[in-house]
Design an enzyme around this catalytic site. Structure first.
Site, mmCIF file in Angstrom:
data_model
loop_
_atom_site.group_PDB
_atom_site.id
_atom_site.type_symbol
_atom_site.label_atom_id
_atom_site.label_comp_id
_atom_site.label_asym_id
_atom_site.label_seq_id
_atom_site.Cartn_x
_atom_site.Cartn_y
_atom_site.Cartn_z
ATOM 1 N N ASP A 1 5.225 -16.147 3.739
ATOM 2 C CA ASP A 1 5.145 -16.997 2.551
ATOM 3 C C ASP A 1 6.501 -17.288 1.914
ATOM 4 O OD1 ASP A 1 2.335 -17.328 2.509
ATOM 5 O OD2 ASP A 1 2.133 -15.265 1.821
ATOM 6 N N HIS B 1 -1.832 -12.242 -1.489
ATOM 7 C CA HIS B 1 -2.176 -12.674 -0.125
ATOM 8 C C HIS B 1 -1.675 -14.115 0.039
ATOM 9 C CE1 HIS B 1 -4.241 -12.729 3.608
ATOM 10 N NE2 HIS B 1 -5.511 -12.685 3.229
ATOM 11 N N HIS C 1 5.170 -6.387 3.301
ATOM 12 C CA HIS C 1 3.940 -6.578 4.068
ATOM 13 C C HIS C 1 3.347 -5.217 4.371
ATOM 14 C CE1 HIS C 1 1.185 -8.083 7.112
ATOM 15 N NE2 HIS C 1 1.386 -9.259 6.549
HETATM 16 N N1 CMC Z 1 8.887 -6.739 -4.413
HETATM 17 C C1 CMC Z 1 9.295 -5.563 -4.907
HETATM 18 N N2 CMC Z 1 8.810 -4.373 -4.524
HETATM 19 C C2 CMC Z 1 7.870 -4.384 -3.589
HETATM 20 C C3 CMC Z 1 7.384 -5.567 -3.018
HETATM 21 C C4 CMC Z 1 7.936 -6.783 -3.453
HETATM 22 N N3 CMC Z 1 7.526 -7.944 -2.943
HETATM 23 N N4 CMC Z 1 6.432 -5.267 -2.109
HETATM 24 C C5 CMC Z 1 6.316 -3.940 -2.115
HETATM 25 N N5 CMC Z 1 7.182 -3.387 -3.007
HETATM 26 C C6 CMC Z 1 7.394 -1.972 -3.256
HETATM 27 C C7 CMC Z 1 6.226 -1.375 -4.024
HETATM 28 O O1 CMC Z 1 6.435 -1.461 -5.411
HETATM 29 C C8 CMC Z 1 6.256 0.054 -3.509
HETATM 30 O O2 CMC Z 1 7.312 0.723 -4.147
HETATM 31 P P1 CMC Z 1 7.161 2.299 -4.536
HETATM 32 O O3 CMC Z 1 7.021 3.006 -3.224
HETATM 33 O O4 CMC Z 1 8.384 2.615 -5.283
HETATM 34 O O5 CMC Z 1 5.911 2.372 -5.365
HETATM 35 C C9 CMC Z 1 6.639 -0.101 -2.040
HETATM 36 O O6 CMC Z 1 7.411 -1.300 -1.987
HETATM 37 C C10 CMC Z 1 5.468 -0.193 -1.087
HETATM 38 O O7 CMC Z 1 4.646 -1.279 -1.502
HETATM 39 P P2 CMC Z 1 3.069 -1.288 -1.540
HETATM 40 O O8 CMC Z 1 2.625 -2.074 -2.730
HETATM 41 O O9 CMC Z 1 2.549 0.110 -1.396
HETATM 42 O O10 CMC Z 1 2.766 -2.060 -0.202
HETATM 43 P P3 CMC Z 1 1.386 -2.700 0.212
HETATM 44 O O11 CMC Z 1 1.309 -2.593 1.663
HETATM 45 O O12 CMC Z 1 0.268 -2.131 -0.574
HETATM 46 O O13 CMC Z 1 1.530 -4.229 -0.257
HETATM 47 C C11 CMC Z 1 2.071 -6.502 -0.278
HETATM 48 C C12 CMC Z 1 1.865 -5.262 0.583
HETATM 49 C C13 CMC Z 1 2.264 -7.719 0.638
HETATM 50 C C14 CMC Z 1 0.813 -6.751 -1.135
HETATM 51 C C15 CMC Z 1 3.322 -6.310 -1.191
HETATM 52 O O14 CMC Z 1 4.460 -6.128 -0.381
HETATM 53 C C16 CMC Z 1 3.519 -7.468 -2.151
HETATM 54 O O15 CMC Z 1 2.916 -7.464 -3.227
HETATM 55 N N6 CMC Z 1 4.384 -8.481 -1.789
HETATM 56 C C17 CMC Z 1 4.545 -9.651 -2.636
HETATM 57 C C18 CMC Z 1 3.403 -10.623 -2.429
HETATM 58 C C19 CMC Z 1 3.496 -11.321 -1.092
HETATM 59 O O16 CMC Z 1 4.521 -11.819 -0.689
HETATM 60 N N7 CMC Z 1 2.355 -11.390 -0.396
HETATM 61 C C20 CMC Z 1 2.225 -12.087 0.898
HETATM 62 C C21 CMC Z 1 1.974 -11.123 2.005
HETATM 63 S S1 CMC Z 1 2.172 -11.818 3.638
HETATM 64 C C22 CMC Z 1 1.035 -13.078 3.837
HETATM 65 C C23 CMC Z 1 -0.361 -12.764 3.452
HETATM 66 O O17 CMC Z 1 -0.896 -11.674 3.647
HETATM 67 O O18 CMC Z 1 -1.013 -13.672 2.941
#
Ligand code: CMC
Length: 436
Positions: A363, A268, A307
């Site tokens: 971010d 987050h 996201h």
């Molecule tokens: N790098 C590589 N792969 C990713 C990333 C990433 N940053 N984000 C998602 N994926 C992949 C994930 O592994 C999954 O792949 P598969 O379908 O093969 O398993 C697919 O994309 C869908 O991801 P998810 O984890 O199901 O998506 P989510 O909605 O649960 O998670 C998230 C959203 C923001 C937690 C995630 O994208 C992430 O961990 N990003 C990196 C951390 C980040 O930048 N966070 C800030 C978010 S925006 C500001 C805030 O909220 O504070």
């Protein structure tokens, strides 16, 4: 013309149920009438991590993740960032309308008046080790303010509630600055009523022995814009915590501390600090392809990408890129920008990221700007928490005044043992420990 309802056939009983649709959604409680027999509990929705569950109705923030749209109270984020100050936007989020000039003056005066911290705050901070993380110090200090403002428990008294909301918005930068100065071993700087919200914050952070610290106006405005972009983002992890803790009728200081704790995680608000660590780890543009390959094989994430809601470019990231240009014109370019731009270019063309609709989020670039402005990476999430306090409080007040809301209490699907009896200790044989 079809009816605004959904028909469900229960194949176990051959019964048909008609569930009304409101704003295109069913009420999950309507599923409970669907039962195998009279003793059955009824059907629930199973939705780990709230992928498809709306927990409230809200009038505050609108996001269309597929089209990359973000609006506060109907106003596009781009227009607010261009034409308003952070405190104007704070007023909008809390009151539903932009202030008139006299309303804004009165609001700014009010927020300015409450910046001072009770002297005991220094004593809380003295308890932390010299190398304590500023975000953790902030979380604890916000919670500790609940011991100072006991009237904050009167959450259904409008005047008391509003007073404590103002206290929080006014004092967050002061607490953040104190936490930062503590981590550097520097004396605390008291607020200055003649300065704007961001100028005062920068002074409390950066003033040394000069008689008058003057924040660069371009940098103070850039920080103000960054605060506008971070002010609210509807039902994200920390806002959900704010509402959930608030639903137990806890006071706003401890609710905000809980929300800030949720924000601190690397998935987050903690992501901005992680982006900087990642860029440091990558080091040079030449190392980017190897880093991307590592991410694609599941060894780590591209921090600042992806996201839950945006499946398009995060509109905040676009404004941040524009703000970066203004900041770098004053500070000189952060050398990490080149790596970030190249990383973004490669990722946006790579099938792995394209297929999963992973775009830069808020971010990705914010940390690069903050670093150029002189903030250390440990402060980045603190810089997120200050403006988000406004959004948390707007959402918290909406919850308290929503007659449909009750204490938050999710259901679970129990998958453990059936009832069993305790075997006396001397008769027990070693069992494999159940997976936690
Ligand atoms: N790098 C590589 N792969 C990713 C990333 C990433 N940053 N984000 C998602 N994926 C992949 C994930 O592994 C999954 O792949 P598969 O379908 O093969 O398993 C697919 O994309 C869908 O991801 P998810 O984890 O199901 O998506 P989510 O909605 O649960 O998670 C998230 C959203 C923001 C937690 C995630 O994208 C992430 O961990 N990003 C990196 C951390 C980040 O930048 N966070 C800030 C978010 S925006 C500001 C805030 O909220 O504070």
């Amino acid at each position: 013309m079809g009816k605004d309802s959904l028909s469900i056939i229960d194949n176990r009983t051959d019964k048909t149920y008609e569930l009304p649709l409101t704003n295109g959604n069913i009420r999950s409680m309507d599923l409970r009438q669907i039962k195998k027999d009279a003793d059955d509990f009824g059907v629930m929705g199973y939705d780990p991590a709230f992928l498809n569950t709306a927990s409230c109705q809200s009038k505050i923030t609108y996001i269309d993740g597929d089209r990359g749209i973000l609006r506060y109270r109907g106003y596009p984020i781009e227009e607010l960032a261009e034409k308003c100050t952070f405190l104007e936007v704070a007023y909008l989020l809390l009151n539903g309308e932009l202030p008139t000039a006299p309303e804004l003056d009165a609001w700014v005066d009010l927020v300015t008046h409450h910046r001072m911290l009770h002297e005991t705050t220094k004593a809380f901070l003295e308890g932390f080790r010299y190398d304590a993380h500023p975000m953790t110090m902030l979380i604890s200090t916000v919670a500790a303010l609940s011991t100072v403002y006991k009237d904050a428990r009167n959450i259904f008294d409008l005047n008391s509630r509003r007073l404590n909301m103002v206290r929080l918005i006014s004092k967050m930068p002061s607490m953040a600055a104190y936490a930062y100065r503590h981590s550097l071993g520097f004396p605390y700087v008291y607020p200055d009523d003649l300065l704007s919200y961001t100028e005062n914050f920068m002074t409390m952070l950066f003033k040394m022995v000069e008689p008058k610290y003057v924040a660069h106006p371009v940098l103070a405005r850039a920080l103000d814009i960054l605060f506008i972009l971070h002010a609210d983002h509807e039902q994200n992890c920390s806002t959900n915590v704010m509402r959930s803790v608030g639903s137990s009728q806890a006071d706003p200081f401890v609710c905000t501390a809980a929300a800030a704790a949720a924000l601190s995680g690397p998935l987050h608000g903690g992501a901005n600090e992680e982006v900087l660590k990642m860029l440091d780890e990558i080091g040079t543009k030449a190392n980017i392809p190897a880093f991307i390959d590592k991410v694609k094989t599941g060894k780590g994430k591209l921090m600042g990408f992806g996201h839950r809601v945006y499946k398009n470019y995060d509109p905040r990231a676009r404004i941040i890129k524009w703000t970066a240009d203004q900041v770098f014109a004053v500070t000189g370019k952060n050398p990490k920008l080149e790596i970030a731009l190249e990383l973004e270019k490669i990722a946006l063309e790579d099938e792995y990221f394209v297929k999963r609709k992973l775009y830069p989020n808020v971010d990705f670039y914010s940390g690069i700007i903050y670093q150029a402005m002189g903030f250390r990476p440990e402060m980045f999430t603190v810089l997120f928490a200050i403006p988000r306090t406004v959004g948390w409080l707007a959402q918290w007040e909406e919850l308290l005044t929503d007659p449909e809301q009750k204490i938050a209490r999710p259901r679970q699907v129990y998958t453990g043992y059936e009832a069993r009896t305790v075997v006396p200790i001397e008769e027990r044989s070693q069992q494999p420990v159940a997976a936690l």
